[in-house]
Design an enzyme around this catalytic site. Structure first.
Site, PDB file in Angstrom:
ATOM      1  NE  ARG A  75       8.801  -2.049   1.394  1.00 44.52           N
ATOM      2  CZ  ARG A  75       8.338  -2.950   0.532  1.00 44.52           C
ATOM      3  NH1 ARG A  75       9.012  -4.069   0.313  1.00 44.52           N
ATOM      4  NH2 ARG A  75       7.225  -2.744  -0.118  1.00 44.52           N
ATOM      5  CG  HIS A  93       2.119  -1.928   1.358  1.00 46.63           C
ATOM      6  ND1 HIS A  93       2.884  -0.885   0.850  1.00 46.63           N
ATOM      7  CD2 HIS A  93       2.531  -3.048   0.693  1.00 46.63           C
ATOM      8  CE1 HIS A  93       3.695  -1.351  -0.063  1.00 46.63           C
ATOM      9  NE2 HIS A  93       3.511  -2.653  -0.181  1.00 46.63           N
ATOM     10  CD  GLN A 109       0.587  -3.267  -3.668  1.00 50.21           C
ATOM     11  OE1 GLN A 109       1.803  -3.410  -3.671  1.00 50.21           O
ATOM     12  NE2 GLN A 109      -0.143  -3.421  -4.765  1.00 50.21           N
ATOM     13  CG  ASP A 165       0.168  -9.760   1.255  1.00 49.97           C
ATOM     14  OD1 ASP A 165       0.911 -10.238   0.376  1.00 49.97           O
ATOM     15  OD2 ASP A 165       0.526  -8.860   2.035  1.00 49.97           O
ATOM     16  CB  CYS A 217       0.302  -6.391  -2.904  1.00 49.29           C
ATOM     17  SG  CYS A 217       1.026  -7.211  -1.470  1.00 49.29           S
ATOM     18  NE  ARG A 230       3.299  -0.040  -4.905  1.00 48.70           N
ATOM     19  CZ  ARG A 230       4.159  -0.633  -4.068  1.00 48.70           C
ATOM     20  NH1 ARG A 230       4.179  -1.951  -3.982  1.00 48.70           N
ATOM     21  NH2 ARG A 230       4.975   0.082  -3.308  1.00 48.70           N
TER      22      ARG A 230
END
Ligand code: CP
Length: 336
Positions: free
Chosen positions: A101, A128, A131, A224, A264, A292
């Site tokens: 990440r 991402h 996700q 988001d 998410c 996930r």
């Protein structure tokens, strides 16, 4: 060539579907597959904070029989003292995959270019993709299919989530709509890439500024946070700019009667989404969060098979196995 997962369109439609099938199998039989037995180690590196990604990779690698090695950049040499390339060349001697990440996509690409073990993007400024595998798994569970479904992303169109929805949704043959202020439009190159992928899969891409136009008749509505990690200094101006993009009951009323809502997480209730929507009957955020785990386990199993991984800790396993064989191998592993 080692297969990596740096952005959503690194997978073809068939490969994406195969990974979701493996995830379904792993969800049904959580501890039944141990492709990381040994245990093989997987390095999971964080330049940014995380709850879901950290826990799901840690638990998932353990479920697969492996040993998770969770590394904070602040406590390693990677944060400015050593290049991604040198880091990758050390780690590949000791681990079977690298999950990272980070901020810039360029660092991930540098790391992937110089290692023989798969590199996985666990969130960058641009994408991402882990996700999105979880989101697609969740949509498929609730809607029965992906191809032909219409998904509307509302908010920051230049965010990693919006851009991953464009690429992953297009790969799945979905109709992807993004509604964002003009100054927060997705990257033109990402839109072009999504359009090309849609032309192959039967999907479509639409970028607009009007949230009602995006949500009209949609099967899935997504948003988001308006203030992503690294954007904290822009918080007030972002809250002002995005104030017309809140997902509330009035906006959801324009979606299909059986539409679902996704986020998410983490969420800022009252900003990008009201509590009535995110905590309401159409919200499927807890399934999305759980998935996930299953999606990433499937991804790791698939990547190890795709790269012909032959053991733990530095095995130079990339043998060019074609993706169909890899998918079959991973599927066989998942069902063993
Ligand atoms: N959705 C997500 O990536 O959550 P975390 O930041 O908690 O990992």
């Amino acid at each position: 060539m080692t297969r990596h997962f740096l952005r959503d369109d690194d997978l073809s439609q068939a490969e994406q579907s195969a990974i979701l099938d493996i995830a379904d199998q792993m969800k049904a039989d959580r501890w039944g597959t141990k492709p990381l037995a040994g245990p093989q180690s997987v390095a999971v590196i964080f330049d940014k904070s995380s709850t879901r990604t950290r826990v799901s990779f840690h638990v998932g690698i353990s479920d697969l029989g492996g040993s998770p090695l969770i590394i904070s950049t602040a406590n390693s040499q990677l944060g400015g003292k050593e290049t991604p390339s040198d880091t990758a060349r050390v780690l590949e001697r000791m681990v079977s995959a690298i999950v990272w990440r980070t901020y810039g996509q360029a660092g991930l690409e540098e790391m992937a270019a110089d290692t023989t073990v798969p590199v996985v993007n666990a969130l960058s400024d641009d994408f991402h993709p882990c996700q999105l595998l979880a989101d697609l798994l969740t949509i498929r569970e609730h809607r029965g299919t992906l191809a032909g479904q219409t998904v509307a992303f509302i908010g920051d169109g230049a965010s990693n989530m919006a851009q991953s929805y464009l690429l992953a949704g297009a790969t799945a043959g979905m109709h992807v709509r993004v509604a964002a202020p003009a100054e927060f439009s997705p990257s033109p190159q990402v839109v072009t890439d999504a359009e090309h992928r849609s032309a192959e899969t039967g999907g479509s891409v639409l970028v607009v500024t009007d949230p009602v136009a995006a949500v009209a008749g949609a099967d899935v509505v997504v948003t988001d946070t308006w203030v992503s990690m690294g954007k904290e200094s822009e918080k007030q101006s972002r809250l002002d700019t995005f104030s017309g993009y809140r997902v509330d009951d009035a906006l959801m009323a324009h979606a299909a009667d059986d539409a679902v809502f996704m986020h998410c997480l983490p969420a800022d209730r009252g900003y990008e989404v009201t509590a009535e929507v995110i905590d309401g009957p159409r919200s499927i955020i807890w399934d999305e969060a759980e998935n996930r785990l299953h999606a990433q386990k499937a991804l790791l199993a698939w990547l190890l098979a795709a790269n012909g991984a032959n053991g733990a800790n530095g095995a130079n396993g990339a043998n060019g196995a074609n993706s169909a064989n890899a998918a079959n191998a991973a599927t066989a592993a998942a069902t063993a």
